[in-house]
Scaffold this active site. Structure first.
Site, PDB file in Angstrom:
ATOM      1  N   HIS A   1      -9.921   2.157  -0.743  1.00 16.90           N
ATOM      2  CA  HIS A   1      -8.477   1.931  -0.735  1.00 16.90           C
ATOM      3  C   HIS A   1      -8.086   1.364  -2.105  1.00 16.90           C
ATOM      4  O   HIS A   1      -8.419   0.226  -2.428  1.00 16.90           O
ATOM      5  CB  HIS A   1      -8.124   0.946   0.372  1.00 16.90           C
TER       6      HIS A   1
ATOM      7  N   CYS B   1       0.809  -1.233   0.000  1.00 15.63           N
ATOM      8  CA  CYS B   1       0.000   0.000   0.000  1.00 15.63           C
ATOM      9  C   CYS B   1       0.837   1.275   0.000  1.00 15.63           C
ATOM     10  O   CYS B   1       0.288   2.368  -0.117  1.00 15.63           O
ATOM     11  CB  CYS B   1      -0.944  -0.012   1.180  1.00 15.63           C
TER      12      CYS B   1
ATOM     13  N   HIS C   1      -2.861   7.754   5.716  1.00 23.43           N
ATOM     14  CA  HIS C   1      -3.257   6.545   4.997  1.00 23.43           C
ATOM     15  C   HIS C   1      -4.728   6.257   5.344  1.00 23.43           C
ATOM     16  O   HIS C   1      -5.537   6.004   4.473  1.00 23.43           O
ATOM     17  CB  HIS C   1      -2.333   5.402   5.427  1.00 23.43           C
TER      18      HIS C   1
END
Lengths: 356, 213
Positions: free
Chosen positions: A286, A124, A252
């Site tokens: 995401h 990620c 994030h």
């Protein structure tokens, strides 16, 4: 986003999940229509269509020449055309099409990039790490321009995996909120163009990519550090080398209990607990390898317009360290933006963007 | 004039053998990949039970770095954040991706597992090495069609010159099906290069990579 709408919807698609799921998915017909202007969509995978659409748009508005020997293309992705794996041997694109290097090669040929492309696949943090890598290659004199695209798709492969981890939210994700219960997957593509020299024609030219560091928790491969160790190290190294006043942190903020808690700890340890923080995950989920690129593009937008976006899905603080979460959009002059990300494998990254 | 870096050690696992600094450290012909990796683990008396949970890419990367760093006291000589890990390969995590895909092919036998899914990212091997050796520095995983000594040199070199790392583990870790191939380099800063020392430069990286046992 200003109207605080979300693209995350309840989807029923038996081809990618046995049960309904929440995700932000690009409309297939709309993508085909947009792509048809560029080339025949039938000849490209979903992943390639998304990447080429975004790159086509960015390159058409930039002075950078892909054929210039000083131009490098970087692809940031976790899984590429992973949807081909279901029928790996008999898919219509051929068995090699699934390889990430091959996706990058195809895109390279499409836009006639002269140099061999780089692929960064770092879970990620891929997108932010790719921007950091591009900036470092430019400052080392190894490239003049770096074109960075981040893309990932929503697939059964990834949905089933996150589901097995029980990390998917029961509704649209709620980053940093008390009632958060997991992440929502999203798909998308974003492109940033870095250049040694500012473009006259482009207002993006007044943003400089500053210091950045990545760091590993050295703790667990699938869970974030309880003390925010890796993220703290990355932010701390950055602030030591570039001691600026941070005006805004783009977190994030996946909406999983552990990630958001860990970020609040790392931000507090770095002494940044009063700096406004938001997460974009509530708007389009995401997007994995695309996340760092798309979110950085939004940071650039905020730095230009002075609009600091709210955190969609956030209502009530649900973290032990009280950081300054931005619930609703507001005006703020942002000179220094800190972009952070964390991912599987214990990786973390922090990157500074300056307005000049 | 900027100081040169050196390749202080290297380790290579390919063709049924483990090579460390030009010496064959272990050889076992005829074994399949899984037995070969387990054979290395047992031969060098490594004690790290997590090894058995790893996928083949992580096992290969873990073993390569384990033997690269054996008795080098890296943890005593550098702070955790000073050590970087830059790895690359061609197939990303495709080897284990196939494994995960098998668990979701059939809806009537649907059993995706977190223990398999977590290895569907190539950078997990960097995470495993960091956990083992308490390294908290820079880590990036690149995917390239072929090993590229010039790129490896350029990228790692600028990490040294921009003071991001003081020591770097870098190289190629590829596995797909029965195929495996790794070469990892330990790169450190040094003063004046002495005779017998391998300077870190594209030609030496290439020379080591092209070695055959």
């Amino acid at each position: 986003m200003l109207a605080e709408m979300t693209g995350i919807r309840l989807k029923e698609d038996n081809s990618i999940a046995p049960a309904p799921f929440y995700a932000s998915v690009v409309d297939t017909a709309l993508l085909a229509e947009k792509f048809a202007v560029i080339d025949d969509p039938v000849q490209y995978t979903r992943f390639e269509q998304l990447a080429i659409c975004s790159l086509h748009d960015a390159l058409s508005r930039s002075d950078v020449d892909p054929a210039d020997p000083g131009t490098l293309f970087i692809l940031s992705t976790t899984k590429g055309s992973i949807d081909l794996l279901e029928k790996e041997k008999e898919n219509k694109f051929g068995q090699d099409r699934i390889h990430l290097w091959n996706a990058a090669r195809l895109i390279q040929r499409f836009f006639t990039f002269r140099n061999e492309p780089l692929v960064i696949s770092n879970a990620c943090i891929s997108g932010v790490q790719a921007i950091l890598t591009g900036a470092r290659l430019i400052s080392a004199g190894l490239s003049d321009n770096v074109v960075i695209n981040g893309t990932d798709i929503v697939s059964e492969f990834v949905l089933a995996g996150f589901n097995s981890f029980q990390s998917l939210s029961n509704g649209p994700c709620r980053p940093f909120d008390k009632s958060r219960d997991g992440l929502s997957l999203g798909e998308g593509s974003g492109t940033v163009v870095l250049s040694k020299t500012p473009f006259n024609s482009n207002r993006a030219g007044n943003i400089v990519v500053g210091e950045g560091f990545s760091s590993n928790d050295a703790n667990h491969i699938s869970g974030p550090s309880r003390t925010g160790e890796g993220l703290f190290i990355a932010i701390n190294r950055l602030l030591k080398k570039s001691p600026v006043e941070v005006d805004y942190i783009s977190a994030h903020g996946t909406g999983t209990p552990y990630n958001d808690e860990m970020e609040s700890i790392a931000i507090t340890r770095a002494g940044l607990q009063s700096v406004p923080v938001n997460s974009f995950k509530g708007y389009w989920g995401h997007t994995l390898g695309a996340a760092g690129i798309i979110e950085t593009v939004m940071c650039l937008y905020s730095m230009h317009t002075g609009v600091l976006f709210g955190t969609k899905g956030y209502n009530e603080p649900g973290i032990t360290h009280p950081i300054n979460i931005t619930g609703h959009s507001m005006k703020k002059d942002i000179k220094n933006c800190l972009k952070i990300a964390s991912g599987f494998g214990g990786c973390n990254v922090a990157l500074l963007l300056h307005k000049i | 004039m900027k100081k040169s870096c050196i390749i202080s050690h290297y380790c290579q696992i390919r063709d049924h053998a483990v090579i460390g600094d030009d010496e064959t450290l272990y050889e076992r012909c005829g074994a399949d990949l899984s037995d070969f990796f387990t054979g290395i683990y047992q031969h060098f008396d490594i004690s790290y039970p997590k090894f058995y949970k790893m996928d083949n890419l992580c096992k290969l990367g873990f073993l390569s770095v384990e033997l690269l760093l054996m008795d080098r006291n890296i943890q005593q000589r550098y702070a955790g954040h000073e050590v970087g890990i830059i790895l690359m390969n061609a197939s990303s995590s495709l080897d284990n991706d196939r494994h995960h895909q098998q668990t979701i092919l059939d809806r009537s036998a649907y059993f995706p597992s977190p223990a398999v899914f977590v290895y569907t990212l190539p950078n997990i091997v960097i995470g495993e090495i960091c956990i083992r050796h308490k390294f908290t520095g820079e880590g990036t995983f690149f995917v390239r069609e072929r090993f590229d000594p010039l790129f490896l040199f350029n990228y790692v070199n600028q990490l040294f010159y921009q003071d991001v790392v003081q020591c770097c583990i870098a190289g190629w870790v590829e596995t797909l099906g029965d195929y495996y191939d790794s070469t990892v380099y330990l790169i450190e800063k040094t003063g004046k290069p002495d005779a017998g020392i391998t300077i870190f430069e594209p030609d030496t990286i290439k020379h080591i990579f092209a070695k055959e046992k």
